[in-house]
Scaffold this motif. Structure first.
Motif, PDB file in Angstrom:
ATOM      1  N   ASN A 294      18.889  -2.153   5.116  1.00  9.45           N
ATOM      2  CA  ASN A 294      18.016  -1.017   5.594  1.00  9.45           C
ATOM      3  C   ASN A 294      18.234  -0.736   7.125  1.00  9.45           C
ATOM      4  OD1 ASN A 294      15.326  -1.053   7.559  1.00  9.45           O
ATOM      5  ND2 ASN A 294      14.789  -0.383   5.365  1.00  9.45           N
TER       6      ASN A 294
ATOM      7  N   LYS B 150      10.679   6.994   5.864  1.00 14.27           N
ATOM      8  CA  LYS B 150      10.442   6.028   5.010  1.00 14.27           C
ATOM      9  C   LYS B 150      11.138   4.569   4.799  1.00 14.27           C
ATOM     10  CE  LYS B 150       9.314   9.832   1.712  1.00 14.27           C
ATOM     11  NZ  LYS B 150       9.885  10.375   0.242  1.00 14.27           N
ATOM     12  N   LEU B 151      12.244   4.703   5.437  1.00  9.70           N
ATOM     13  CA  LEU B 151      13.003   3.494   5.695  1.00  9.70           C
ATOM     14  C   LEU B 151      12.403   2.480   6.854  1.00  9.70           C
ATOM     15  CD1 LEU B 151      16.807   4.634   5.121  1.00  9.70           C
ATOM     16  CD2 LEU B 151      15.747   2.934   3.618  1.00  9.70           C
TER      17      LEU B 151
ATOM     18  N   GLU C  34       9.072   2.726   7.546  1.00  7.22           N
ATOM     19  CA  GLU C  34       7.966   2.293   6.820  1.00  7.22           C
ATOM     20  C   GLU C  34       8.310   1.079   5.855  1.00  7.22           C
ATOM     21  OE1 GLU C  34       6.338   5.637   4.918  1.00  7.22           O
ATOM     22  OE2 GLU C  34       5.815   6.618   6.886  1.00  7.22           O
ATOM     23  N   LYS C  35       9.291   1.100   5.064  1.00 11.82           N
ATOM     24  CA  LYS C  35       9.693  -0.033   4.347  1.00 11.82           C
ATOM     25  C   LYS C  35      10.209  -1.221   5.073  1.00 11.82           C
ATOM     26  CE  LYS C  35      12.606  -0.822   0.535  1.00 11.82           C
ATOM     27  NZ  LYS C  35      13.741  -0.349  -0.502  1.00 11.82           N
ATOM     28  N   ARG C  36      10.734  -1.001   6.067  1.00  9.93           N
ATOM     29  CA  ARG C  36      11.233  -2.146   6.956  1.00  9.93           C
ATOM     30  C   ARG C  36      10.247  -3.053   7.458  1.00  9.93           C
ATOM     31  NH1 ARG C  36      15.831  -3.420   9.265  1.00  9.93           N
ATOM     32  NH2 ARG C  36      15.722  -4.767  11.109  1.00  9.93           N
TER      33      ARG C  36
ATOM     34  N   SER D 277       7.216  -3.597   5.738  1.00 13.22           N
ATOM     35  CA  SER D 277       6.912  -4.565   4.660  1.00 13.22           C
ATOM     36  C   SER D 277       7.864  -5.614   4.392  1.00 13.22           C
ATOM     37  CB  SER D 277       6.762  -3.819   3.429  1.00 13.22           C
ATOM     38  OG  SER D 277       6.469  -4.633   2.183  1.00 13.22           O
TER      39      SER D 277
END
Length: 901
Positions: A204, A708-709, A711-713, A715
């Motif tokens: 990521n 978005k990456l 934000e995903k990181r 989680s």
């Protein structure tokens, strides 16, 4: 549910050649399996394990290794195990892979393959291959091989190994028996998942750097700020990083709008100048076209004289076409007359060449006709006579064969008659001798003989006294009657043989008469070997071939003459017809030639008249004027095109002069230069727009992807933290003892096994000591730990390592632990209960008191319905255990029998 053996049958298995052990003799309680070393005590349980699972109890010997040395070549190694499970009877038959043998006792290269059969309680055989049958047996019993051997067979030395095993070794044993490998799998899965999530976090981070790395700043100041960043990633200052990226995206969109406006203004100016150039170009094009048509009118004026000459030639050519019709007729009539003359000449030549041939054909035809009338009838008569001779020859051959067969039978009959006469003469002589003997026996000295009258009778050596004479006379009478009867039979047979000989002689005489009749019908020159000889000496073998050869030769000659005559007749008829046809053709062609000469004269007169009518001075003028239709059409088309071009050019000149009236040509060079410069400017702006559009869109996509990456990181980081905690806990990294999840579960099983073991161990040692699982705080900090075993002395209140126990203490501790493990395994398998147990050796190291206590525990264990068998050499046990299964070793294999006290 419970499982008990009914019988085990071993054929060529281990030390047994053919043995069956019935366990119903001792269905419950304690019994001893005793016998010499190597007799095959442990082999009994090996056979049970092999029948159920295809493995021996120790797992060290395969089924192929258990093939008996006492078996003869060709004897099949096989185990049949019958057992009761919950009141239902099952029968398992299993044989290992073994060599095949032929009827001569020779070993073959092929093998039988492993085979297994399961007979169900209803008497039917389970339908399945080896794998399916093994699974069905395990499903019925509810245990695997390792679990079964831990419950039903405490193998020699194995339970001592469990007592002295290291923590790592116990882990492997418990994982296999209690199937705790699932917990180890959980450990591995957690470790792999934690590692995978950590790798995803790294991925990521690389994805964020990759996406943000695609952002390009158009403004120099923003570009300097963006390039000053060492790494396009930050955990703590990501908001500032994303804000700068957003400003770059907004600036690139702004720059794109400005360049698009400049491009639109340049486009409008370019359209205006292009319209001016187009209008000037149209006016200049009219002046250029007017100039071209003036030049074309001048060219057409120069061509007028040539076109006038072409019109004169066209007129002469059309007049010549009128004459062509009569000229063509003259040519056709002349050709027809010449062709007729040529055909007449060919006919004349044919007659000159073929009249001699026809005379020869006529002569040949007459000669062959005469031959057909004279020679053929003679040959046909010969053929007829020869065919009749063949028929007679067949009768002669048949008669000769019949004569020879009859003659053979006659010889046989004469031989039989001679034998019959000899036998008859022999028996007749014997009868006369017998009568003479009887007469001699009746003679008395001094009395005259009824035959010769002599009163003195010489005494023969074989003469006997009166009593013996009476006996011999009685015997001679009996023999005489037999010989007379035999004489009558031989007389009858002789008469029958004489009758048969006479019949055969008469038959031969009849055949001879027929032969002579046939001979009288033959000609000496036809079949001399028959007509001049007897039936026996006649030679008939070569006559059929000779007759057939003659027939073939004569018939071939007849066919040849007829074929030649037919061919000559056909040829004669053909030439006659052809001659008649040729003569008709010659007459017709002569008449046709006369008509052709007249037609040529009429055609030539018409042709001369046509030349005059079409104003041709002579035939030469006509020939010079001749043109084909294609040339005439071409001349006419050229004239039409010239006239049309003159008309169109004149009209177009008038039209263009009207359009250019009061106008002048326009100079376009400056306007064209301006349009070219504006075009280059427009292309440059289009390239800038395209580049800025790509940069702006790429910046927007990179910014959105990076956001978005991130934000995903967030989680992923939360999930990675949870998995890391689970991984450290399950794999024992949260303490110095490194007790992992599987070991923790196994310690629970271990504690229960020790508790069950101590219930028996305390009694077997008179409350001397008990076993304990080592506490976590006392475990080592390195290596595999968690299943360490200690001994607690109840007397001294001290804890020590289990390896410090003596040999006897170790045996009872190991026995108690093995029994405790067996209890645990059965409890862990729910309703599974094995009511049979075998204990192999170990009692020799016990004191008498300890042995008695161990036997007492085992007696309690066998109480109720359980069957416990002890495999041992200890002689004291023979007195303590009433029921014994005695195994005896012999030269032909071991045998087992029950002994009951």
């Amino acid at each position: 549910m419970s499982m008990k053996p009914i019988y085990i049958e071993m054929k060529a298995f281990g030390s047994y050649r053919d043995e069956k052990i019935d366990f119903t003799v001792k269905s419950q309680g304690l019994f001893l399996i005793t016998g010499d070393t190597g007799a095959g005590k442990t082999t009994i349980f090996d056979a049970i394990c092999y029948a159920l699972y295809g493995e021996t109890s120790g797992g060290k010997r395969s089924g192929e290794m258990m093939c008996s040395q006492f078996a003869k070549p060709g004897e099949k190694t096989e185990v049949r195990f019958c057992f009761d499970y919950d009141g239902r009877k099952y029968l398992v038959t299993r044989s290992p892979d073994q060599p095949k043998w032929n009827k001569k006792g020779e070993r073959l290269k092929t093998t039988t393959g492993t085979k297994v059969s399961l007979i169900l309680p209803d008497g039917t055989e389970f339908a399945g291959k080896t794998k399916e049958t093994n699974e069905k047996i395990q499903q019925i019993i509810g245990l695997g091989c390792n679990q079964f051997t831990q419950i039903a067979m405490l193998a020699q030395g194995d339970f001592i190994k469990l007592l002295h095993a290291t923590s790592e070794e116990r882990k492997e044993i418990f994982a296999r028996i209690f199937d705790t490998s699932i917990y180890e799998q959980i450990q591995r899965e957690l470790a792999l998942e934690a590692k995978s999530v950590y790798g995803k976090l790294i991925g990521n981070r690389e994805d964020i750097m990759k996406e943000l790395g695609r952002i390009q700043a158009v403004d120099a100041v923003l570009d300097e700020q963006w390039n000053d960043l060492e790494v396009l990633f930050s955990e703590t200052h990501r908001d500032e990083l994303l804000a700068l990226a957003k400003r770059i995206c907004e600036d690139s969109n702004k720059q794109l709008g400005q360049v698009e406006n400049d491009k639109e203004n340049v486009g409008k100016t370019l359209e205006k100048i292009s319209a001016q150039i187009e209008a000037g170009t149209n006016i200049n094009r009219l002046f250029e076209e007017l100039e071209r048509h003036h030049k074309k009118a001048e060219q057409l004026s120069v061509q007028k004289e040539t076109v006038d000459v072409m019109r004169l030639k066209l007129d002469a050519g059309r007049r010549a076409m009128v004459v062509d019709k009569d000229a063509k007729i003259v040519t056709e009539r002349r050709k027809e007359s010449a062709d007729c003359k040529q055909r007449l000449e060919q006919l004349k030549q044919w007659f000159e060449e073929n009249v001699p041939k026809m005379e020869q054909i006529e002569n040949d035809y007459r000669s062959l006709g005469k031959q057909l009338e004279t020679e053929v009838p003679v040959l046909e008569e010969k053929v007829r006579v020869r065919k009749e001779g063949l028929i007679r020859l067949q009768e002669i051959q048949k008669l000769q064969a019949e004569f020879m067969a009859c003659q053979g039978k006659l010889q046989e009959a004469e031989t039989l008659l001679q034998q019959s006469e000899q036998e008859y003469e022999k028996i007749h002589a014997q009868i006369m001798d017998n009568q003479a003997l009887q007469l001699r026996l009746t003679l008395v000295e001094g009395e005259p003989c009824p035959v010769c009258g002599n009163v003195h009778h010489p005494v023969m050596e074989h003469d006997v006294d009166h009593d013996q004479k009476s006996d011999r006379m009685g015997s001679a009478d009996a023999v005489f009657e037999t010989m007379v009867e035999q004489e009558r039979r031989l007389q009858s047979k002789r008469e029958q043989d004489q009758k048969q000989v006479v019949q055969l002689q008469q038959k031969l005489a009849g055949i001879q008469g027929k032969w002579e009749a046939l001979q009288s019908q033959l000609h000496d020159d036809e079949m001399p070997t028959v007509s001049q000889r007897t039936i026996q000496d006649a030679v008939l073998q070569d006559i059929p071939d000779q007759f057939q050869n003659d027939l073939n030769e004569w018939q071939a000659r007849i066919a040849q003459i007829k074929q030649k005559a037919a061919a000559a007749e056909k040829k004669h008829e053909k030439f006659a017809r052809e001659k008649q046809e040729r003569e008709g053709e010659r007459k017709a062609e002569t008449a046709h030639l006369e008509r052709c000469v007249e037609a040529v004269t009429r055609a030539e007169t018409a042709y001369t008249q046509s030349l005059t009518e079409q104003d041709f001075e002579n035939e030469e003028a006509y020939q010079n004027a001749r043109m084909d239709k294609q040339q005439l059409d071409a001349f006419q088309q050229q004239i039409n095109e010239y006239e049309q071009a003159c008309k169109l050019t004149e009209e177009r000149v008038r039209d263009l002069e009207q359009q250019t009236k009061d106008k002048k040509p326009i100079e376009l060079q400056q306007l064209l230069q301006q349009r070219e410069e504006l075009g280059r400017r427009q292309k440059s702006l289009e390239a800038q727009v395209k580049e800025l559009y790509h940069v702006a869109k790429e910046n927007e996509r990179a910014y959105e992807a990076g956001t978005k990456l991130y934000e995903k990181r967030d989680s992923m980081k939360r999930h990675a933290e949870i998995l890391a905690n689970l991984d450290n806990t399950a794999n024992g990294r949260i303490s110095k003892r490194h007790v992992n999840f599987q070991t923790y579960i196994q310690r629970r099983y271990f504690a229960q096994i020790i508790d069950r073991a101590n219930q028996r161990l305390v009694r077997m040692t008179n409350h001397q000591f008990e076993l304990r699982c080592r506490d976590l705080e006392h475990l080592r900090t390195v290596g595999q730990v968690g299943l360490d075993l200690d001994v607690y002395s109840i007397v001294n209140d001290q804890v020590r390592d289990v390896k410090t126990l003596s040999g006897g203490e170790s045996f009872v501790a190991a026995l108690a632990m093995a029994l405790g493990m067996a209890d645990m395994i059965q409890d862990s398998r729910g309703s599974v209960h094995i009511d049979t147990m075998f204990i192999d050796e170990g009692f020799g190291a016990l004191s008498e008191e300890t042995r008695n206590q161990a036997i007492a525990v085992l007696n309690e264990l066998s109480g109720g319905k359980r069957l416990v068998g002890i495999i041992s050499h200890v002689s004291e046990l023979k007195a303590q255990v009433g029921t014994k299964l005695v195994v005896t070793r012999t030269d032909k294999g071991s045998h087992a029998h029950w002994e009951m006290d």
